[in-house]
Design a protein around this motif. Structure first.
Motif, short mmCIF file in Angstrom:
data_model
loop_
_atom_site.label_atom_id
_atom_site.label_comp_id
_atom_site.label_asym_id
_atom_site.label_seq_id
_atom_site.Cartn_x
_atom_site.Cartn_y
_atom_site.Cartn_z
N ASN A 59 47.02 -7.75 31.77
CA ASN A 59 46.80 -6.32 31.50
C ASN A 59 47.53 -5.54 32.59
O ASN A 59 47.06 -5.46 33.72
N LEU A 60 48.68 -4.99 32.26
CA LEU A 60 49.55 -4.40 33.27
C LEU A 60 49.66 -2.89 33.13
O LEU A 60 49.78 -2.36 32.02
N LYS A 61 49.62 -2.22 34.28
CA LYS A 61 49.94 -0.80 34.33
C LYS A 61 51.38 -0.60 34.81
O LYS A 61 52.01 0.41 34.51
N ASN A 62 51.85 -1.57 35.60
CA ASN A 62 53.24 -1.59 36.07
C ASN A 62 53.81 -2.96 35.77
O ASN A 62 53.07 -3.94 35.63
N PRO A 63 55.13 -3.10 35.70
CA PRO A 63 55.72 -4.43 35.61
C PRO A 63 55.30 -5.25 36.84
O PRO A 63 55.00 -4.68 37.90
N ILE A 64 55.28 -6.54 36.71
CA ILE A 64 54.94 -7.40 37.84
C ILE A 64 56.01 -8.48 37.97
O ILE A 64 56.48 -9.02 36.96
N ASP A 100 54.98 -4.41 28.35
CA ASP A 100 54.86 -4.82 26.94
C ASP A 100 54.85 -6.33 26.76
O ASP A 100 54.82 -6.84 25.63
N GLY A 101 54.87 -7.09 27.88
CA GLY A 101 54.83 -8.54 27.82
C GLY A 101 56.19 -9.21 27.78
O GLY A 101 56.29 -10.44 27.87
N SER A 102 57.26 -8.44 27.62
CA SER A 102 58.60 -9.02 27.62
C SER A 102 58.94 -9.50 29.03
O SER A 102 58.38 -9.04 30.02
N GLY A 124 59.52 -0.60 41.58
CA GLY A 124 58.40 -0.14 40.76
C GLY A 124 57.49 -1.23 40.26
O GLY A 124 56.61 -0.97 39.44
N CYS A 125 57.68 -2.46 40.75
CA CYS A 125 56.89 -3.60 40.26
C CYS A 125 55.84 -4.04 41.28
O CYS A 125 56.06 -3.96 42.49
N ASP A 126 54.71 -4.52 40.78
CA ASP A 126 53.79 -5.26 41.63
C ASP A 126 54.36 -6.66 41.81
O ASP A 126 55.31 -7.05 41.12
N ILE A 127 53.78 -7.43 42.74
CA ILE A 127 54.40 -8.69 43.15
C ILE A 127 53.36 -9.81 43.16
O ILE A 127 52.25 -9.62 43.63
N VAL A 138 45.53 -5.78 37.76
CA VAL A 138 46.36 -6.13 38.91
C VAL A 138 45.74 -5.68 40.22
O VAL A 138 45.75 -6.41 41.22
N GLU A 139 45.18 -4.47 40.25
CA GLU A 139 44.59 -3.98 41.49
C GLU A 139 43.41 -4.87 41.91
O GLU A 139 43.28 -5.23 43.08
N TRP A 140 42.56 -5.25 40.96
CA TRP A 140 41.41 -6.10 41.27
C TRP A 140 41.88 -7.47 41.74
O TRP A 140 41.37 -8.01 42.73
#
Length: 257
Positions: free
Chosen positions: A4-9, A37-39, A87-90, A179-181
């Motif tokens: 469940n993403l708010k930003n790309p990771i 979008d999962g891509s 702009g991505c989480d890691i 992602v934050e959690w």
């Protein structure tokens, strides 16, 4: 389970000349970007570390000096990497303690201002250890019931890490698909630098997390022992740790004014 993403990771893994964050260099980096979008998009680079690769390291990851002799240096690909990760989480496996700090060092040496402090980090190894207590190969077999082929290949390890995280979310209902959690859950301390030499206390103040001043506020230590700053700046500490320390020192000086 999909993330469940708010930003790309970006999931990533490094193969290196060794495990000294301040001195060793990257010889291979693989990145897997998962979009909202999962891509997916993936990139793998062999890197010329501009230093000999120790035999013991080559025996682990299978990359020898001749394999990277004609490869680009990190400085030559740093901007491409920064753009890809913008702009991505890691996320990674043991990434909070090793891969992220070492990557930050390489960006600093390359002169590329890539600020990772605003990212959310997920360390899949920490989740594994907290939930089951155990290598990436074991985690891959345990969670995905697959044998990890080409272990210690950055590309294989990167994709396995992504698959393990999704399987962890399927297995443990107490884990939140957020992602934050997950970033908070897979962190041991609130680090001010990446390697945890300086951390934040419960009040949000920077304190030393090592040595004779462990647990003491950085600003107070620099005030009572000014030479400690010079000792750290001349010592074998990561460049990013020195950058954080300098920022604290400058911030304290401006406050006085």
């Amino acid at each position: 389970m999909q993330l469940n993403l708010k930003n790309p990771i970006v999931f990533f893994d490094l193969e290196t000349t060794g495990i000294n964050i301040a001195k060793d260099r990257i010889v291979e980096i693989s990145l897997l970007k998962v979009n909202v979008d999962g891509s997916e998009q993936s990139k793998t680079y062999r890197i010329n570390p501009e230093m000999p690769i120790p035999k013991k390291s080559s025996e682990i990851h299978g990359i020898y000096d001749e394999d990277v002799a004609d490869a680009p240096t990190f400085k030559e690909v740093a901007r491409q990497l920064a753009n890809f990760m913008e702009g991505c989480d890691i996320a990674g496996y043991n990434s909070n303690k090793f891969d992220i700090p070492l990557l930050a060092e390489e960006f600093i040496r390359a002169g590329v201002d890539f600020d990772m402090t605003k990212r959310k980090f997920i360390d899949v190894q920490t989740i594994f250890h907290k939930m089951e207590k155990r290598t990436l190969e074991a985690a891959y077999k345990f969670y995905c019931d697959k044998t990890l082929k080409d272990a210690h290949s950055a590309e294989a390890d990167t994709r396995a890490t992504y698959e393990v995280l999704k399987a962890q979310l399927d297995r443990y209902k107490e884990l939140k698909n957020d992602v934050e959690w997950l970033s908070k859950f897979s962190s041991h301390n609130r680090n001010a630098d990446f390697v945890g030499r300086i951390i934040f206390d419960e009040n949000g103040d920077e304190v030393f997390n090592f040595g004779k001043y462990k647990g003491q506020k950085v600003t107070e230590v620099l005030k009572k022992d000014p030479g400690y700053y010079s000792w750290m700046m001349n010592g074998d500490f990561p460049l990013f740790t020195k950058k954080v320390l300098t920022n604290i020192k400058l911030r304290s000086a401006f406050k006085k004014e």
